[in-house]
Design a protein around this motif. Structure first.
Motif, short mmCIF file in Angstrom:
data_model
loop_
_atom_site.label_atom_id
_atom_site.label_comp_id
_atom_site.label_asym_id
_atom_site.label_seq_id
_atom_site.Cartn_x
_atom_site.Cartn_y
_atom_site.Cartn_z
N ILE A 145 -6.59 -6.36 34.42
CA ILE A 145 -7.20 -7.04 33.17
C ILE A 145 -6.69 -8.51 33.20
N THR A 146 -7.81 -9.47 32.77
CA THR A 146 -7.80 -10.23 32.90
C THR A 146 -7.36 -11.37 31.75
N ARG A 147 -8.11 -9.84 30.32
CA ARG A 147 -7.55 -10.58 29.06
C ARG A 147 -7.62 -9.94 28.07
N ILE A 148 -6.61 -9.74 27.03
CA ILE A 148 -6.46 -8.96 25.70
C ILE A 148 -7.01 -8.90 24.67
N GLN A 149 -7.91 -9.08 24.21
CA GLN A 149 -8.91 -9.34 23.09
C GLN A 149 -7.02 -10.01 21.29
N ASP A 150 -8.07 -10.28 21.06
CA ASP A 150 -7.60 -10.51 19.34
C ASP A 150 -7.36 -9.27 18.75
N TYR A 151 -6.06 -8.77 18.37
CA TYR A 151 -6.08 -7.57 17.29
C TYR A 151 -6.17 -6.57 18.39
N SER A 152 -5.64 -6.58 19.08
CA SER A 152 -5.79 -5.51 20.32
C SER A 152 -4.97 -4.02 19.95
N PHE A 153 -3.31 -4.72 20.00
CA PHE A 153 -2.77 -3.26 19.26
C PHE A 153 -2.23 -3.17 17.92
N GLU A 154 -3.73 -3.60 17.43
CA GLU A 154 -2.93 -3.63 15.16
C GLU A 154 -3.25 -2.05 15.24
N SER A 155 -4.02 -1.69 15.45
CA SER A 155 -4.24 -0.13 14.79
C SER A 155 -3.53 1.03 15.69
N GLU A 187 -26.60 -26.82 28.48
CA GLU A 187 -27.24 -25.14 28.42
C GLU A 187 -26.08 -24.88 28.14
N LYS A 188 -26.17 -23.85 26.87
CA LYS A 188 -25.02 -22.96 26.78
C LYS A 188 -24.75 -22.05 27.69
N PRO A 189 -23.43 -21.95 28.73
CA PRO A 189 -22.76 -20.90 29.41
C PRO A 189 -23.14 -19.84 28.95
N GLU A 190 -23.34 -18.98 30.56
CA GLU A 190 -23.72 -17.89 30.77
C GLU A 190 -22.40 -16.80 29.90
N ASN A 191 -22.78 -15.89 29.50
CA ASN A 191 -21.53 -15.21 28.30
C ASN A 191 -21.15 -14.08 29.58
N ARG A 192 -19.99 -14.63 30.23
CA ARG A 192 -19.32 -13.25 31.02
C ARG A 192 -18.79 -12.34 30.81
N SER A 193 -18.45 -12.30 29.41
CA SER A 193 -18.05 -10.91 28.83
C SER A 193 -19.08 -10.09 28.52
N ARG A 194 -20.28 -11.28 28.92
CA ARG A 194 -21.14 -9.67 29.39
C ARG A 194 -21.78 -9.08 30.19
N ASP A 195 -20.39 -9.43 30.80
CA ASP A 195 -20.94 -8.83 32.44
C ASP A 195 -20.01 -7.72 32.84
N PRO A 196 -21.04 -6.59 33.61
CA PRO A 196 -20.43 -5.32 33.02
C PRO A 196 -19.30 -5.21 34.12
N GLU A 197 -18.99 -5.66 34.80
CA GLU A 197 -17.56 -5.76 35.37
C GLU A 197 -17.12 -7.43 35.03
N MET A 198 -17.51 -7.74 34.13
CA MET A 198 -15.86 -8.46 33.20
C MET A 198 -15.55 -7.57 32.28
N LYS A 199 -16.15 -7.11 32.12
CA LYS A 199 -15.86 -6.29 30.86
C LYS A 199 -14.95 -5.84 31.43
N LYS A 200 -15.09 -4.88 32.41
CA LYS A 200 -13.53 -3.05 32.94
C LYS A 200 -12.80 -4.37 32.64
N GLN A 201 -12.53 -5.76 32.76
CA GLN A 201 -11.55 -6.91 32.77
C GLN A 201 -10.66 -6.84 31.81
N ILE A 202 -11.47 -6.82 30.24
CA ILE A 202 -10.53 -7.22 29.48
C ILE A 202 -10.55 -6.13 28.21
N TRP A 203 -9.43 -6.19 27.89
CA TRP A 203 -8.69 -4.84 27.70
C TRP A 203 -9.30 -5.33 25.37
N THR A 204 -9.53 -4.61 24.81
CA THR A 204 -10.13 -5.28 22.80
C THR A 204 -9.18 -3.71 22.22
#
Length: 181
Positions: free
Chosen positions: A111-121, A75-92
């Motif tokens: 912060i547990t994750r810094i996404q691709d291109y986060s500081f591009e701008s 089964e497709k795993p649960e998308n934790r990045s849609r979890d409001p608590e998880m979103k607080k831990q991702i730098w976008t």
């Protein structure tokens, strides 16, 4: 629609430049984020199974083998990045754009994750200060520093661990240790 056109354009490009046949439908190879572990380069265990079955199907089709691939897909795993608590831990990238004209951005240790291109701008950015002491506790995306000359400052005792970490090593020449108050 634009994404589908990009996939088709890339597929045509590969067919033109590679000296071997490109097999399968490229649209069947694009997977949702739930199948990935941390970045779009690291499939989780369920994603590996789904990707392998798709590769086997593509090879069989290329060879003209009409038999089906019999396996139980996960089964497709649960998308934790849609979890409001998880979103607080991702730098976008969106978070970084708030600091677009700043010279310094501090990334809290939560912060547990810094996404691709986060500081591009962030053209004015000179320093990215990361409070996390354990580089494996904060996954980092690709092209993090595109368009900026920023240096990454980490806790002094963790600088070598960051430089040697698989995800962070691409930025090794910009990682510096510093004493935190």
């Amino acid at each position: 629609m634009e994404n589908e056109e990009n996939v088709e354009e890339y597929y045509r490009y590969l067919q033109k430049v590679l000296e071997f046949p490109v097999i399968g439908n490229p649209h069947n190879s694009i997977m949702d984020e739930e199948w990935f572990f941390d970045t779009n380069f690291h499939l989780n265990s369920s994603g590996k199974k789904v990707n392998t079955v798709q590769a086997v199907k593509d090879i069989k089709a290329m060879l003209g083998d009409p038999s089906s691939v019999k396996t139980n897909l996960p089964e497709k795993p649960e998308n934790r990045s849609r979890d409001p608590e998880m979103k607080k831990q991702i730098w976008t990238k969106e978070k970084s754009s708030v600091y677009q004209d700043q010279e310094e951005i501090v990334i809290p240790k939560e912060i547990t994750r810094i996404q691709d291109y986060s500081f591009e701008s962030c053209k004015e950015l000179k320093r990215i200060i990361i409070k996390q002491k354990d580089p494996s506790a904060c996954m980092v995306g690709q092209h993090l520093l595109d368009g900026t000359n920023a240096q990454i400052f980490v806790p002094k005792e963790a600088a070598d661990r960051y430089r040697l970490n698989y995800s962070w090593s691409v930025y090794a020449d910009r990682i510096q240790g510093m004493e935190y108050p």
